[in-house]
Enzyme design. Structure first.
Site, PDB file in Angstrom:
ATOM      1  N   ARG A  57      84.756  11.627  18.939  1.00 14.03           N
ATOM      2  CA  ARG A  57      85.571  11.732  20.163  1.00 14.03           C
ATOM      3  C   ARG A  57      85.316  12.994  20.969  1.00 14.03           C
ATOM      4  NH1 ARG A  57      88.314   9.358  16.602  1.00 14.03           N
ATOM      5  NH2 ARG A  57      87.176  10.719  15.233  1.00 14.03           N
ATOM      6  N   THR A  58      85.127  14.106  20.290  1.00 13.48           N
ATOM      7  CA  THR A  58      84.999  15.346  21.060  1.00 13.48           C
ATOM      8  C   THR A  58      83.745  15.281  21.932  1.00 13.48           C
ATOM      9  OG1 THR A  58      86.145  16.526  19.317  1.00 13.48           O
ATOM     10  CG2 THR A  58      84.945  17.857  20.898  1.00 13.48           C
ATOM     11  N   LYS A  86      61.296  25.024  13.980  1.00 12.25           N
ATOM     12  CA  LYS A  86      60.087  25.869  14.031  1.00 12.25           C
ATOM     13  C   LYS A  86      60.457  27.341  13.977  1.00 12.25           C
ATOM     14  CE  LYS A  86      57.950  22.645  17.306  1.00 12.25           C
ATOM     15  NZ  LYS A  86      57.517  22.563  18.726  1.00 12.25           N
ATOM     16  N   ARG A 107      79.281  22.690  19.533  1.00 12.00           N
ATOM     17  CA  ARG A 107      79.961  22.636  18.232  1.00 12.00           C
ATOM     18  C   ARG A 107      78.989  23.136  17.181  1.00 12.00           C
ATOM     19  NH1 ARG A 107      83.307  17.605  15.763  1.00 12.00           N
ATOM     20  NH2 ARG A 107      84.838  18.585  17.109  1.00 12.00           N
ATOM     21  N   HIS A 135      89.211  25.461  17.619  1.00 10.49           N
ATOM     22  CA  HIS A 135      88.834  24.268  18.393  1.00 10.49           C
ATOM     23  C   HIS A 135      89.783  24.248  19.598  1.00 10.49           C
ATOM     24  CE1 HIS A 135      87.467  20.395  19.442  1.00 10.49           C
ATOM     25  NE2 HIS A 135      87.604  19.755  18.304  1.00 10.49           N
TER      26      HIS A 135
HETATM   27  C1  NCD Z   1      88.541  17.666  14.265  1.00 10.54           C
HETATM   28  C2  NCD Z   1      87.414  18.665  14.123  1.00 10.54           C
HETATM   29  O1  NCD Z   1      86.252  18.340  14.294  1.00 10.54           O
HETATM   30  O2  NCD Z   1      87.756  19.797  13.822  1.00 10.54           O
HETATM   31  N1  NCD Z   1      88.225  16.518  14.965  1.00 10.54           N
HETATM   32  C3  NCD Z   1      88.176  16.534  16.325  1.00 10.54           C
HETATM   33  O3  NCD Z   1      87.524  17.347  16.937  1.00 10.54           O
HETATM   34  N2  NCD Z   1      88.905  15.631  16.973  1.00 10.54           N
HETATM   35  C4  NCD Z   1      89.298  17.441  13.033  1.00 10.54           C
HETATM   36  C5  NCD Z   1      88.590  17.003  11.793  1.00 10.54           C
HETATM   37  O4  NCD Z   1      87.363  16.853  11.752  1.00 10.54           O
HETATM   38  O5  NCD Z   1      89.305  16.796  10.806  1.00 10.54           O
END
Ligand code: NCD
Length: 326
Positions: A57-58, A86, A107, A135
């Site tokens: 989703r993110t 590399k 991320r 986050h």
């Molecule tokens: C979370 C994350 O990646 O920290 N998910 C998200 O971004 N919606 C929570 C998780 O992975 O448990």
């Protein structure tokens, strides 16, 4: 704060009035997120979506948000398919890709890595989840969801009582959410976790020093009875130094219809989760017998990621004025 060209790295950089700015714009964005209105505000702009950890989703909601505003997106989701195999550093990667894109969403599992990318990149960088640490955009969409689900405006967040459940040690969403809520007044935090997975003490101390009350316990049934909101999380197996240790905690908190109705009664208490929920047998932090329950907010919560992220892009790329006045 001045959002134009700014990085979004941590909730620590925000004041309460910044949240008002973001959410006012997010509510205007809802019509565009649902395609009731159309915008070309970011036509010609390019987002670089760099995900060095799994995501559904993110990543896709950032991408959707950018497309809905008329921009274009490139995605990198596999470190093994980049020149990092590399020997290229993450900083050089961010420097190069930040030269192509107008904004980078990143991320990464390593703490400190997103700041390193932000320092290297000439384009602004948005943290889409960094190790166990933070986050921030998830916290923003979580608070936006709390407002909508509880029918409260931002001033009415003062005095909220929230039960936060699960792996509070490793969960970055709960670290950012507690920091965000701490900008308000008199929040009652009910932190429910197994003893080895408690919320880091520096975060608890920050909540206390800002005048909030914190109750730490390991009993789900006892903890949720007094809450206005229940926020479940999964055990973050990938963050354990020995992933097999995580098995001990999987399934330790299972919210199902029977427990929810017994403890919450007829109150309208939203059930939230950043997702993914672990639906494997033996985990089930939110049982599927709650899927049709009107207070299960998790899918509306995920949808709210799009207008909130649209608002952040509009602010960082300085097109927010195009939306004021509808
Ligand atoms: C979370 C994350 O990646 O920290 N998910 C998200 O971004 N919606 C929570 C998780 O992975 O448990």
């Amino acid at each position: 704060m001045n959002f134009k060209s700014s990085d979004i790295l941590s909730i620590d950089h925000y004041e309460r009035y910044d949240i008002t700015t973001i959410f006012s714009l997010a509510s205007l964005m809802e019509a565009y997120a649902q395609r009731k209105k159309k915008s070309r505000a970011l036509e010609g702009a390019l987002l670089g979506n760099l995900f060095f950890e799994p995501s559904t989703r993110t990543r896709v909601s950032f991408e959707t948000a950018f497309y809905r505003l008329g921009g274009a997106v490139f995605n990198i989701s596999d470190e093994m398919a980049t020149s990092m195999v590399k020997g290229e550093s993450l900083e050089d990667t961010a420097r190069i890709l930040g030269g192509y894109a107008d904004v980078l969403v990143i991320r990464h599992p390593k703490e400190g890595s997103i700041k390193q990318c932000a320092d290297a990149s000439n384009s602004p960088v948005i943290n889409a989840g960094e190790g166990s640490r933070e986050h921030p955009t998830q916290a923003l969409l979580d608070l936006y969801t709390i407002m909508k689900e509880c029918g409260r405006n931002l001033d009415q967040i003062d005095g909220l009582s929230i039960a936060i459940v699960g792996d509070l040690k490793h969960g970055r969403t709960v670290h950012s959410l507690t920091k965000l809520l701490s900008l308000f007044k008199n929040i009652h935090f009910i932190l429910i976790s197994p003893d080895p997975l408690v919320m880091p003490q520096e975060i608890v101390q920050q909540l206390l020093s800002r005048g909030h009350t914190v109750e730490e316990c390991n009993d789900l049934a006892r903890g949720i009875g007094k809450a206005d909101v229940i926020y479940m999380t999964r055990i973050q197996q990938e963050r354990f130094s020995n992933p097999e240790d995580a098995e001990r905690y999987r399934g330790c908190y299972c919210l199902n219809k029977g427990l929810y109705e017994k403890q919450v009664g007829s109150k309208s208490v939203p059930i939230m989760h950043p997702l993914p929920r672990d639906s494997r047998p033996g985990a089930l932090e939110i049982d599927q017998d709650l899927d049709d329950h009107p207070n299960l907010a998790i899918f509306r919560q995920a949808n709210n990621g799009v207008p909130v992220r649209m608002a952040l892009f509009a602010l960082v790329l300085d097109v927010a004025d195009l939306f004021s006045g509808g």
